[in-house]
Scaffold this active site. Structure first.
Site, PDB file in Angstrom:
ATOM      1  N   CYS A   1       0.813  -1.223   0.000  1.00 17.55           N
ATOM      2  CA  CYS A   1       0.000   0.000   0.000  1.00 17.55           C
ATOM      3  C   CYS A   1       0.847   1.274   0.000  1.00 17.55           C
ATOM      4  CB  CYS A   1      -0.994   0.003   1.156  1.00 17.55           C
ATOM      5  SG  CYS A   1      -0.274  -0.328   2.771  1.00 17.55           S
TER       6      CYS A   1
ATOM      7  N   ASP B   1      -7.626   5.123  -1.607  1.00 11.82           N
ATOM      8  CA  ASP B   1      -7.277   3.918  -0.862  1.00 11.82           C
ATOM      9  C   ASP B   1      -6.498   2.968  -1.770  1.00 11.82           C
ATOM     10  OD1 ASP B   1      -7.164   1.639   0.690  1.00 11.82           O
ATOM     11  OD2 ASP B   1      -9.168   1.929   1.528  1.00 11.82           O
TER      12      ASP B   1
ATOM     13  N   HIS C   1      -5.583   0.032  -1.246  1.00 13.00           N
ATOM     14  CA  HIS C   1      -5.870  -1.383  -0.972  1.00 13.00           C
ATOM     15  C   HIS C   1      -6.887  -1.979  -1.937  1.00 13.00           C
ATOM     16  CE1 HIS C   1      -4.551   0.538   2.837  1.00 13.00           C
ATOM     17  NE2 HIS C   1      -3.846  -0.571   2.973  1.00 13.00           N
TER      18      HIS C   1
END
Length: 593
Positions: free
Chosen positions: A426, A550, A552
């Protein structure tokens, strides 16, 4: 009497001029209305002729008047400049106070005398509703001696041929719409469904169905709200191209060769021409506008070739780039030489002149090649999504003010580029997003680093052991700042926060960052990393939400899913873990032009 409109973009630029000087105004004239879009200012640094500057504006955007700041006014040149205002017999004069548009006077020349005229402010929504642009791409070859007179003569002959013989046709990309210089059956057919230019936009939209790969839904694009009609140039070789039943009608790619001899050099002319189009213009008038845009672009290329000969340089291929600095609200074209990099002294001086002539600060890059406009056709389908926050749902912060990332970025997340980094990559992905911002804003031409590039660099600076390469080990905010410095020569501020709960008190600091730096922020805490690309902040009540990318996310590049399920969206302060500390890597803009 006609109306006068001035774009809000230009008014803001006028407000930023702090010294006494004069300048030229550029705009368009349609339906008894002059709309002022742009300006250049005359300075003592690298003074350029306004006629040369005008070639950088899109076709149909022409000299329409003068602007003076403070008491400075060059009355000796006023008559010479105003006689070149060919699109109107009544040039405009704006008189501004220094650093303010309060009390600005707008006047019009009528029979050589000034008369006051009111003006309307044209806001961005109205501009985008009323105007669009065309972009014409084509290639020519000329065979010429490498002398100033010979190049001028050959390109002038080429322009005359293009403008006079009607042998060119234009094709609206991704459609079957052709536009020729004669009243052909094809033109008659489309005139029923496309009387105005705005109808062509509808034709393009209807032709887009199924054009993108299924796994690339609703690809986000750079923040330009102008529709751009992409047009190809074709040359008619049929003796009777007005006959719709002639099966031999073909429109091959255009290449024009003139005055060929053994002593001549072949010089390729890559033309990339733009014109601003009033959407209510009849399509019957479009052909002449497109011809004019090609001829204007050829003159800009000719200007570059002549400059090379004046400087005793070997002829290098000129390439046209289009720019749209945020303050402009319109496109501007520049021609750079293929074999000269942006970092060479000659290019730096060229850009410095441009900054001065358009009243732009020499603290940010606006005219580097990396700053060029990326049109939809230039964005590759295998690239990450760009600017995924555009169109995101509102934050819900009452009476809040948004402070957002300034400029373009790519959204990097898990599983891209055939790298399975699910569970450990990440922060790498957030770093890649940060690097893409600096690349797209023109601060660097260094490619976005891969996971291996990042790991190898950290080993080379002895921050990590050799076993780190090709591992699945995490990195954090400190490593991200090291890589930004190593790859891009970019410094970062690190903000330490003792817990996720304390992030709610950082609204003012984050607002200042986005206002002054405008770069995305990497935030790491616990075992997770995210990218902050903006905040919505009510400073009186302290209400705060974060616009988060994000990394992820593991699925395909589907903007509906990314925004709909919150992979890019507004998060409250509860999003952060109150039991974890956080470090924010806040990249700082270098001073580059």
């Amino acid at each position: 009497m006609f109306k006068l409109k001035i774009t809000s973009f230009l008014l803001k630029r006028l407000e930023g001029i702090q010294q006494e000087l004069t300048g030229c105004l550029f705009g368009v004239f349609y339906d008894s209305t002059i709309t002022v879009f742009g300006m250049n200012v005359e300075t003592t640094i690298g003074k350029l002729n306004y006629n040369e500057i005008s070639l950088k504006f899109p076709a149909e955007m022409d000299l329409i008047g003068l602007v003076k700041f403070g008491d400075c006014f060059d009355e000796q040149n006023i008559g010479e400049i105003l006689k070149d205002c060919e699109i109107t017999d009544n040039p405009i004069l704006l008189h501004c106070n220094l650093g303010s548009i309060i009390g600005m006077k707008s006047s019009i020349f009528v029979h050589g005398k000034l008369e006051s005229i009111p003006f309307e402010v044209m806001e961005p929504t109205d501009i985008y509703n009323e105007f669009c642009f065309s972009r014409v791409c084509c290639n020519f070859n000329i065979y010429t001696e490498e002398t100033i007179d010979s190049i001028k003569s050959n390109i002038q002959t080429l322009r005359k041929d293009i403008a006079a013989n009607g042998a060119l046709a234009f094709k609206l990309n991704k459609t079957s719409f052709f536009l020729t210089g004669t009243i052909s059956e094809n033109n008659k057919k489309y005139s029923k469904n496309a009387e105005y230019i705005e109808n062509l936009i509808t034709i393009v939209d209807q032709a887009k169905g199924g054009g993108e790969p299924k796994n690339k839904k609703n690809k986000a694009t750079p923040p330009s709200d102008y529709e751009v009609l992409e047009i190809s140039v074709l040359k008619n070789i049929s003796t009777d191209y007005t006959n719709p039943d002639n099966d031999q009608v073909t429109f091959p790619a255009l290449a024009t060769c003139i005055r060929k001899s053994d002593v001549n050099s072949k010089i390729p002319l890559n033309v990339d021409a733009m014109a601003i189009l009033y959407k209510k213009t009849k399509v019957s008038g479009l052909y002449d506008i497109l011809i004019e845009s090609v001829c204007r672009a050829l003159r800009l290329v000719e200007q570059s070739l002549i400059e090379q000969l004046y400087d005793n340089m070997e002829i290098s291929i000129p390439i046209t780039y289009h720019f749209s600095p945020p303050a402009f609200g319109h496109f501007l074209s520049c021609v750079y030489l293929q074999n000269i990099s942006d970092n060479e002294q000659a290019m730096q001086q060229k850009r410095k002149k441009l900054h001065h002539h358009f009243g732009l600060p020499i603290t940010k890059p606006y005219f580097r090649r990396q700053n060029r406009v990326m049109f939809k056709c230039d964005i590759k389908y295998d690239s990450p999504l760009m600017n995924t926050h555009l169109g995101v749902k509102p934050s819900g912060v009452k009476d809040g003010k948004q402070y957002l990332v300034q400029g373009n970025y790519y959204y990097y997340h898990y599983m891209q580029q055939n790298v399975n980094d699910n569970g450990w990559g990440c922060a790498y992905r957030s770093l890649q997003t940060l690097c893409s911002w600096f690349n797209l804003q023109g601060y660097t031409s260094t490619p976005v680093p891969t996971h291996e590039d990042i790991q190898r660099y950290l080993v080379n600076i002895e921050d990590k052991p050799k076993t780190f390469i090709n591992s699945k080990q995490w990195i954090g905010s400190t490593e991200v700042s090291m890589c930004l410095n190593g790859f891009l020569n970019v410094n970062s501020k690190i903000m330490h926060v003792s817990s996720g709960g304390d992030l709610s008190s950082k609204g003012s600091e984050l607002a200042l960052h986005f206002e002054t730096q405008g770069t995305p922020i990497m935030i790491g805490g616990g075992v997770l990393a995210h990218t902050i690309i903006g905040i919505d902040f009510n400073s009186e009540k302290g209400d705060l939400k974060f616009l988060i990318l994000d990394p992820h996310y593991t699925e395909s590049e589907d903007l509906n899913v990314i925004q709909g399920k919150g992979w890019c969206g507004w998060k409250s302060t509860d999003f952060w873990d109150k039991k974890s500390y956080y470090n924010l890597c806040m990249p700082q803009r270098p001073i580059v032009y």
